[in-house]
Enzyme design. Structure first.
Site, PDB file in Angstrom:
ATOM      1  N   LYS A  56     -22.008  41.896 105.592  1.00  0.00           N
ATOM      2  CA  LYS A  56     -23.261  42.513 106.038  1.00  0.00           C
ATOM      3  C   LYS A  56     -23.420  42.434 107.555  1.00  0.00           C
ATOM      4  CE  LYS A  56     -26.726  42.505 103.174  1.00  0.00           C
ATOM      5  NZ  LYS A  56     -27.880  42.056 102.357  1.00  0.00           N
ATOM      6  N   ASP A  85     -28.315  36.221  93.602  1.00  0.00           N
ATOM      7  CA  ASP A  85     -28.609  37.105  94.734  1.00  0.00           C
ATOM      8  C   ASP A  85     -29.871  37.921  94.488  1.00  0.00           C
ATOM      9  OD1 ASP A  85     -27.880  38.296  97.293  1.00  0.00           O
ATOM     10  OD2 ASP A  85     -27.396  40.098  96.156  1.00  0.00           O
ATOM     11  N   HIS A  99     -20.822  40.767  94.186  1.00  0.00           N
ATOM     12  CA  HIS A  99     -22.194  40.298  93.968  1.00  0.00           C
ATOM     13  C   HIS A  99     -23.207  41.416  93.758  1.00  0.00           C
ATOM     14  CE1 HIS A  99     -22.209  40.872  98.393  1.00  0.00           C
ATOM     15  NE2 HIS A  99     -23.514  41.033  98.277  1.00  0.00           N
ATOM     16  N   HIS A 100     -22.837  42.660  94.062  1.00  0.00           N
ATOM     17  CA  HIS A 100     -23.733  43.785  93.782  1.00  0.00           C
ATOM     18  C   HIS A 100     -23.265  44.636  92.603  1.00  0.00           C
ATOM     19  CE1 HIS A 100     -26.853  43.502  96.775  1.00  0.00           C
ATOM     20  NE2 HIS A 100     -25.963  43.319  97.742  1.00  0.00           N
ATOM     21  N   HIS A 144     -20.801  46.746 102.510  1.00  0.00           N
ATOM     22  CA  HIS A 144     -20.670  45.338 102.905  1.00  0.00           C
ATOM     23  C   HIS A 144     -19.983  44.448 101.871  1.00  0.00           C
ATOM     24  CE1 HIS A 144     -24.501  44.379 100.715  1.00  0.00           C
ATOM     25  NE2 HIS A 144     -24.002  43.162 100.689  1.00  0.00           N
TER      26      HIS A 144
END
Length: 466
Positions: free
Chosen positions: A316, A394, A365-366, A341
């Site tokens: 990021k 997160d 993580h997304h 990112h």
């Protein structure tokens, strides 16, 4: 695109599975290049240039290690400037070439006039913050006073017209003077060519730069020994291997606690980029650690989850604060920048051989169980338990923290929102472990929302982000 193949070949020399400080820092230096929009490999090329100058002047061996890590970490404090730089010039992604040059290259001469009346104050504030923050992080990493001082004094000028202390001549650390020459050579060669870099270096001899170091750089340039693997067009693999060879891969072997220390320090670098992300990485790491323990993972897997959570957002640093701090809805191009990112996080971390699994986990993580996440739209069977843990942590962290468009939410609101994402997007077992953790260790989120309608809008925002 980052290159990786040569680094995997390089891993063979560490057959005992150990890891060196130079391997980790040289990989994470790519994240520092992201912070200011520098050409990939800026820190590595600066390291080669600076160490060649050090060889020529026969810098004592006890100083060489300090210089080596100062060159790789010289920009570690830059993320602290991102919000302020964004307000001044509209974009915090500016290449290092001295304060005026950085801004001029983005805005042109007309833009300089617009901020000319406040330039001195802006320089003093921006550089002072970067210098102090950088030195603090280097100290936290345990790299010694010489390295910290070199990072802090990077923007001092030979004639005393620099920052943060207006030091003059040999009052400036020799290591800082070498770093200043090296970074100038790389920035100007990448942007304007080698000859322009040398010409400008000579022009600023005795004002910005130590005349003796300029003479040495000119001599190395004329002999053809300065620029090997130091052009922006050269292979990043070859450049990094040359940097690692200077350490030999034999010194600074890391214990587990030191690796954790490095992960925490770089988490601080990421979180400092925006006041909306202050302590986000540490908060996600704490939540992920608690979830992993609550689910009975083995200690080594718990440690892996925590480290991946600490570094999950390192990519990021590539996202401008004009996007991160935006109070209104992002447009399509801005969303694309955000969605890059996690992939950058993975590419940076996998440059360290023993970090490859961590890189995969952090880079996911997304992702969501139903394939609606990013960057790869993975489905549930493709996502490890560790990746699912960090995804839950997160989302919890994002909802509990202030954002430009809303205040952080209260715990019960967060749970109500997240429960609607289970099991379609978020793992139910990980979510249950989070709820159990938070109920046993109550932590009131800094929120002010109270209505169901506001909670629904937050849920919509989470789903859009996914």
């Amino acid at each position: 695109m980052l290159e990786t193949s040569a680094f995997y070949r390089n891993d063979a020399r560490d057959s005992d599975g150990s890891i060196s400080l130079s391997e980790v820092i040289s990989a994470l230096s790519f994240a520092l290049d992201l912070t200011e929009g520098a050409v990939w490999g800026h820190a590595l090329r600066s390291c080669l240039l600076g160490m060649r100058i050090a060889d020529e002047i026969r810098l004592p061996q006890e100083k060489r290690s300090s210089l080596y890590f100062a060159l790789l970490l010289k920009d570690v404090g830059w993320s602290s400037n991102a919000s302020r730089m964004c307000r001044i010039v509209g974009d915090d992604h500016v290449v290092k070439a001295g304060p005026i040059d950085r801004i001029a290259r983005i805005m042109g001469f007309g833009g300089i006039i617009g901020i000319g009346l406040t330039e001195y104050g802006n320089n003093e504030e921006i550089i002072g913050l970067r210098c102090d923050r950088g030195a603090s992080i280097v100290t936290k990493l345990g790299l010694g006073i010489d390295t910290a001082e070199a990072v802090r004094s990077l923007d001092e000028h030979w004639d005393g017209d620099g920052y943060p202390d207006s030091l003059k001549g040999e009052q400036i650390s020799l290591l800082a003077r070498i770093c200043a020459v090296a970074q100038h050579l790389d920035v100007f060669s990448a942007g304007r060519g080698i000859q322009a870099a040398m010409n400008t270096l000579v022009e600023r001899s005795g004002t910005w730069f130590d005349p003796e170091l300029v003479r040495v750089a000119v001599s190395l340039h004329r002999r053809g020994t300065l620029w090997a693997n130091c052009l922006s067009t050269d292979s990043q693999d070859d450049t990094r291997l040359a940097v690692l060879d200077m350490d030999g891969g034999r010194r600074h072997r890391l214990e587990a606690g030191r690796i954790d220390q490095i992960c925490e320090a770089f988490a601080d670098v990421v979180d400092a980029k925006s006041h909306f992300t202050f302590r986000h990485s540490m908060g996600v790491a704490d939540a992920a650690y608690g979830i992993a323990r609550g689910m009975g993972l083995a200690p080594d897997r718990v440690q892996l989850v925590r480290r991946a959570a600490l570094l999950h957002d390192i990519g990021k640093l590539s996202v401008s604060n004009s996007i991160l701090d935006k109070k209104t809805q992002l447009n399509e191009m801005e969303w694309k920048a955000v969605q890059q990112h996690p992939g950058l996080t993975r590419q940076i971390l996998e440059r360290v051989g023993p970090f490859r699994e961590m890189a995969v986990i952090a880079g996911e993580h997304h992702e969501k169980l139903d394939g609606s996440g990013y960057p790869n739209r993975l489905l549930a069977p493709e996502l490890s338990l560790e990746s699912r843990i960090i995804a839950v942590a997160d989302v919890y962290g994002a909802l509990s923290e202030d954002r430009p468009y809303r205040a952080g939410l209260e715990f019960e609101q967060i749970i109500a929102i997240m429960s609607k994402l289970v099991p379609r997007q978020l793992d139910g077992a990980c979510f249950d472990a989070l709820v159990s953790l938070m109920r046993h260790t109550p932590k009131v989120a800094p929120g002010s929302y109270s209505s169901d309608a506001q909670a629904e809008r937050s849920l919509a925002a989470v789903e859009v982000a996914a």
